[in-house]
Design a protein around this motif. Sequence first.
Motif, PDB file in Angstrom:
ATOM      1  N   ARG A   1       0.819  -1.224   0.000  1.00  0.00           N
ATOM      2  CA  ARG A   1       0.000   0.000   0.000  1.00  0.00           C
ATOM      3  C   ARG A   1       0.852   1.274   0.000  1.00  0.00           C
ATOM      4  NH1 ARG A   1      -4.628   0.851   4.617  1.00  0.00           N
ATOM      5  NH2 ARG A   1      -5.861   2.457   3.560  1.00  0.00           N
ATOM      6  N   TYR A   2       1.885   1.290   0.858  1.00  0.00           N
ATOM      7  CA  TYR A   2       2.728   2.488   0.909  1.00  0.00           C
ATOM      8  C   TYR A   2       3.442   2.702  -0.430  1.00  0.00           C
ATOM      9  CZ  TYR A   2       7.000   5.003   0.927  1.00  0.00           C
ATOM     10  OH  TYR A   2       7.998   5.848   0.519  1.00  0.00           O
ATOM     11  N   THR A   3       4.096   1.625  -0.929  1.00  0.00           N
ATOM     12  CA  THR A   3       4.901   1.767  -2.161  1.00  0.00           C
ATOM     13  C   THR A   3       4.015   2.185  -3.336  1.00  0.00           C
ATOM     14  OG1 THR A   3       6.353   0.056  -1.287  1.00  0.00           O
ATOM     15  CG2 THR A   3       6.645   0.610  -3.588  1.00  0.00           C
ATOM     16  N   ALA A   4       2.825   1.610  -3.409  1.00  0.00           N
ATOM     17  CA  ALA A   4       1.910   1.986  -4.495  1.00  0.00           C
ATOM     18  C   ALA A   4       1.537   3.468  -4.379  1.00  0.00           C
ATOM     19  CB  ALA A   4       0.657   1.114  -4.451  1.00  0.00           C
ATOM     20  N   GLY A   5       1.275   3.923  -3.157  1.00  0.00           N
ATOM     21  CA  GLY A   5       0.929   5.336  -2.942  1.00  0.00           C
ATOM     22  C   GLY A   5       2.083   6.249  -3.310  1.00  0.00           C
TER      23      GLY A   5
ATOM     24  N   THR B   1      -2.999  10.728  -3.641  1.00  0.00           N
ATOM     25  CA  THR B   1      -3.123   9.726  -2.592  1.00  0.00           C
ATOM     26  C   THR B   1      -2.023   9.926  -1.569  1.00  0.00           C
ATOM     27  OG1 THR B   1      -2.964   7.343  -2.111  1.00  0.00           O
ATOM     28  CG2 THR B   1      -1.757   8.102  -4.027  1.00  0.00           C
ATOM     29  N   GLY B   2      -2.308   9.565  -0.325  1.00  0.00           N
ATOM     30  CA  GLY B   2      -1.285   9.644   0.708  1.00  0.00           C
ATOM     31  C   GLY B   2      -0.306   8.498   0.558  1.00  0.00           C
ATOM     32  N   ALA B   3       0.783   8.555   1.313  1.00  0.00           N
ATOM     33  CA  ALA B   3       1.748   7.451   1.350  1.00  0.00           C
ATOM     34  C   ALA B   3       2.267   7.401   2.787  1.00  0.00           C
ATOM     35  CB  ALA B   3       2.887   7.693   0.368  1.00  0.00           C
ATOM     36  N   VAL B   4       1.855   6.368   3.500  1.00  0.00           N
ATOM     37  CA  VAL B   4       2.139   6.325   4.937  1.00  0.00           C
ATOM     38  C   VAL B   4       3.249   5.320   5.242  1.00  0.00           C
ATOM     39  CG1 VAL B   4       1.117   5.904   7.212  1.00  0.00           C
ATOM     40  CG2 VAL B   4      -0.255   6.981   5.409  1.00  0.00           C
ATOM     41  N   ASP B   5       4.452   5.826   5.473  1.00  0.00           N
ATOM     42  CA  ASP B   5       5.548   4.953   5.905  1.00  0.00           C
ATOM     43  C   ASP B   5       5.870   5.264   7.372  1.00  0.00           C
ATOM     44  OD1 ASP B   5       6.916   7.350   5.887  1.00  0.00           O
ATOM     45  OD2 ASP B   5       8.628   6.609   4.750  1.00  0.00           O
ATOM     46  N   GLY B   6       6.948   4.682   7.874  1.00  0.00           N
ATOM     47  CA  GLY B   6       7.292   4.865   9.292  1.00  0.00           C
ATOM     48  C   GLY B   6       7.478   6.329   9.676  1.00  0.00           C
ATOM     49  N   ASN B   7       8.147   7.096   8.816  1.00  0.00           N
ATOM     50  CA  ASN B   7       8.368   8.516   9.107  1.00  0.00           C
ATOM     51  C   ASN B   7       7.052   9.285   9.157  1.00  0.00           C
ATOM     52  OD1 ASN B   7      11.192   8.762   9.415  1.00  0.00           O
ATOM     53  ND2 ASN B   7      11.480   8.588   7.207  1.00  0.00           N
ATOM     54  N   VAL B   8       6.188   8.969   8.200  1.00  0.00           N
ATOM     55  CA  VAL B   8       4.900   9.677   8.129  1.00  0.00           C
ATOM     56  C   VAL B   8       4.027   9.312   9.345  1.00  0.00           C
ATOM     57  CG1 VAL B   8       2.795   9.996   6.757  1.00  0.00           C
ATOM     58  CG2 VAL B   8       5.024   9.908   5.627  1.00  0.00           C
ATOM     59  N   ILE B   9       4.081   8.059   9.759  1.00  0.00           N
ATOM     60  CA  ILE B   9       3.317   7.646  10.943  1.00  0.00           C
ATOM     61  C   ILE B   9       3.731   8.496  12.149  1.00  0.00           C
ATOM     62  CG2 ILE B   9       3.068   5.766  12.655  1.00  0.00           C
ATOM     63  CD1 ILE B   9       3.135   3.786  10.301  1.00  0.00           C
TER      64      ILE B   9
ATOM     65  N   MET C   1       6.607  15.070   3.574  1.00  0.00           N
ATOM     66  CA  MET C   1       6.253  14.446   4.857  1.00  0.00           C
ATOM     67  C   MET C   1       7.353  13.475   5.292  1.00  0.00           C
ATOM     68  SD  MET C   1       3.315  15.336   6.239  1.00  0.00           S
ATOM     69  CE  MET C   1       2.650  13.954   7.172  1.00  0.00           C
ATOM     70  N   MET C   2       7.831  12.680   4.330  1.00  0.00           N
ATOM     71  CA  MET C   2       8.872  11.691   4.659  1.00  0.00           C
ATOM     72  C   MET C   2      10.177  12.384   5.036  1.00  0.00           C
ATOM     73  SD  MET C   2       8.280   8.959   1.637  1.00  0.00           S
ATOM     74  CE  MET C   2       6.742   9.057   0.769  1.00  0.00           C
TER      75      MET C   2
ATOM     76  N   LEU D   1      10.522  15.384   6.222  1.00  0.00           N
ATOM     77  CA  LEU D   1      10.358  16.035   7.529  1.00  0.00           C
ATOM     78  C   LEU D   1      10.569  15.009   8.659  1.00  0.00           C
ATOM     79  CD1 LEU D   1       9.299  18.919   8.645  1.00  0.00           C
ATOM     80  CD2 LEU D   1       7.283  17.605   9.257  1.00  0.00           C
ATOM     81  N   GLY D   2       9.992  13.821   8.475  1.00  0.00           N
ATOM     82  CA  GLY D   2      10.148  12.774   9.481  1.00  0.00           C
ATOM     83  C   GLY D   2      11.589  12.312   9.616  1.00  0.00           C
ATOM     84  N   ALA D   3      12.302  12.299   8.492  1.00  0.00           N
ATOM     85  CA  ALA D   3      13.688  11.817   8.517  1.00  0.00           C
ATOM     86  C   ALA D   3      14.651  12.860   9.067  1.00  0.00           C
ATOM     87  CB  ALA D   3      14.112  11.415   7.103  1.00  0.00           C
ATOM     88  N   ARG D   4      14.341  14.146   8.845  1.00  0.00           N
ATOM     89  CA  ARG D   4      15.341  15.170   9.187  1.00  0.00           C
ATOM     90  C   ARG D   4      14.948  16.122  10.296  1.00  0.00           C
ATOM     91  NH1 ARG D   4      16.471  17.878   3.716  1.00  0.00           N
ATOM     92  NH2 ARG D   4      17.844  19.149   4.981  1.00  0.00           N
ATOM     93  N   VAL D   5      13.664  16.293  10.541  1.00  0.00           N
ATOM     94  CA  VAL D   5      13.232  17.270  11.559  1.00  0.00           C
ATOM     95  C   VAL D   5      12.456  16.584  12.690  1.00  0.00           C
ATOM     96  CG1 VAL D   5      11.858  19.363  11.981  1.00  0.00           C
ATOM     97  CG2 VAL D   5      13.191  19.159   9.877  1.00  0.00           C
ATOM     98  N   CYS D   6      11.407  15.873  12.313  1.00  0.00           N
ATOM     99  CA  CYS D   6      10.575  15.220  13.334  1.00  0.00           C
ATOM    100  C   CYS D   6      11.139  13.810  13.575  1.00  0.00           C
ATOM    101  CB  CYS D   6       9.120  15.165  12.866  1.00  0.00           C
ATOM    102  SG  CYS D   6       7.993  14.710  14.182  1.00  0.00           S
ATOM    103  N   THR D   7      12.364  13.797  14.054  1.00  0.00           N
ATOM    104  CA  THR D   7      13.095  12.536  14.226  1.00  0.00           C
ATOM    105  C   THR D   7      12.563  11.772  15.446  1.00  0.00           C
ATOM    106  OG1 THR D   7      14.701  13.905  15.361  1.00  0.00           O
ATOM    107  CG2 THR D   7      15.213  13.306  13.101  1.00  0.00           C
ATOM    108  N   PRO D   8      12.843  10.452  15.518  1.00  0.00           N
ATOM    109  CA  PRO D   8      12.295   9.681  16.639  1.00  0.00           C
ATOM    110  C   PRO D   8      12.670  10.272  18.002  1.00  0.00           C
ATOM    111  CG  PRO D   8      13.215   8.198  14.994  1.00  0.00           C
ATOM    112  CD  PRO D   8      13.558   9.588  14.549  1.00  0.00           C
ATOM    113  N   LYS D   9      13.948  10.618  18.166  1.00  0.00           N
ATOM    114  CA  LYS D   9      14.381  11.233  19.427  1.00  0.00           C
ATOM    115  C   LYS D   9      14.781  12.672  19.151  1.00  0.00           C
ATOM    116  CE  LYS D   9      15.870   7.022  21.611  1.00  0.00           C
ATOM    117  NZ  LYS D   9      16.986   6.176  21.986  1.00  0.00           N
ATOM    118  N   SER D  10      14.575  13.531  20.111  1.00  0.00           N
ATOM    119  CA  SER D  10      14.945  14.944  19.996  1.00  0.00           C
ATOM    120  C   SER D  10      14.493  15.601  18.699  1.00  0.00           C
ATOM    121  CB  SER D  10      16.458  15.116  20.116  1.00  0.00           C
ATOM    122  OG  SER D  10      16.936  14.457  21.236  1.00  0.00           O
TER     123      SER D  10
END
Length: 291
Positions: free
Chosen positions: A159-163, A174-182, A224-225, A227-236
Motif C-alpha cells: 500500500r505504501y509503495t503503491a501510494g 493519494t497519501g503514502a504512509v511509511d514509518g516517518n509519516v506515521i 512528509m517523509m 520532515l520525518g527523517a530530518r526534523v521530526c526525528t524519533p528522538k529529539s
Amino acid sequence: MKSSHKKKTKATIKEEETSLSEPSSCHFFNDLPEISAYRSHLLQWYDQNKRELPWRTVAMTEPDVNIRTYAVWVSEIMLQQTQVATVIDYYDKWMKRWPTVENLAAATLEEVNQMWAGLGYYSRGRRLHEGAKKVVSDLNGQMPRCTEGLLKLLPGVGRYTAGAIGSIALGQVTGAVDGNVIRVLCRVRAIGADSTGPVVTEALWKIANTIVDTERPGDFNQAMMELGARVCTPKSPLCSQCPIQTHCHAFRKVSIKQEQDSKRLQSKLASKLNTSVPEIENCCKFSKFIL
Ligand code: SF4
C-alpha cells in the motif's frame, strides 16, 4: 525534558481508538483553511530544504511516464530497507545498466543479484526482476498507470509503495504512509494509541489522504517523509525548525505543560523568597519529547 508517555490502560486505548473512528475527532484535520495552511507551510519548507536525489530528478524531468514510473518504482524498492545515502550509488548504476523496464526484463536473475550485491534483502531485487518480466509479458511493456494497478499487478508493491509511486510518478492524489509519516502524523494529531493496530493504521491513511496536496501530491508525500527523517526525528525532534509547528498538537501540549511547570516553579520561588522573581519562561527550552 523527560518522556511524557505513560503506560495506557486497555480502556484508554479503546477510548482513543473509538475517537479515531469518529470523523469529527480532534485527531483529524476537519478545517479546510488549516489543511491549506499545512500544505503550504510544508511545501514551502520542502522547496527550500529538499535533498537533490537522482530519483527525484527523474521524477521531475523525465517526460516518458513509463520510464518515470519504472524509475520511481526501482528507487522505492531500493529504499524499502536501505538508507538513502547507500541507495544513491546503487540506483545510479542500476539505471545506467537497465534504463527501462524492458531492459530489466531482459536481464538474467544472476545479473540482477550481482547488481544488488551489498544492498541486502535480495528478494527485493528478485521481485523487481519478476515485476519487470510481468510488465513486459502481460502488460505489453506498460507500467500500471494508477495506484490500484501498481498494488495489484507488481510483486513486492504494498500500500505504501503503491501510494508513493502513484503520487510521485503519476501525480495521483493519494497519501503514502511509511514509518516517518506515521511518526509525524501521530505527533501532529497527538495520537498516542498503538500505531500498528488496524484502527490507527486506517485513521492515519485517512488523515494522509485528506491532507495530501491535490496539485503536488508527490512532493507533499516526499516532504512528509523528509520532515520525518530530518526534523521530526524519533528522538529529539527539531521542533524549533519545524515548518508545521503551528499545526502540531504534541508541540502545543508540551509547550502548555512547560508553561504550567514554569509558573508553578515561579510561584514556589516567590513564596519562598516572599518577593517577586523575574520571568523565567524564556529560560525554558523545548528540546525533546517522545509521545
Ligand atoms: S513541531 Fe516537533 S513534534 Fe511536531 S511535527 Fe514538528 S518536529 Fe514533529
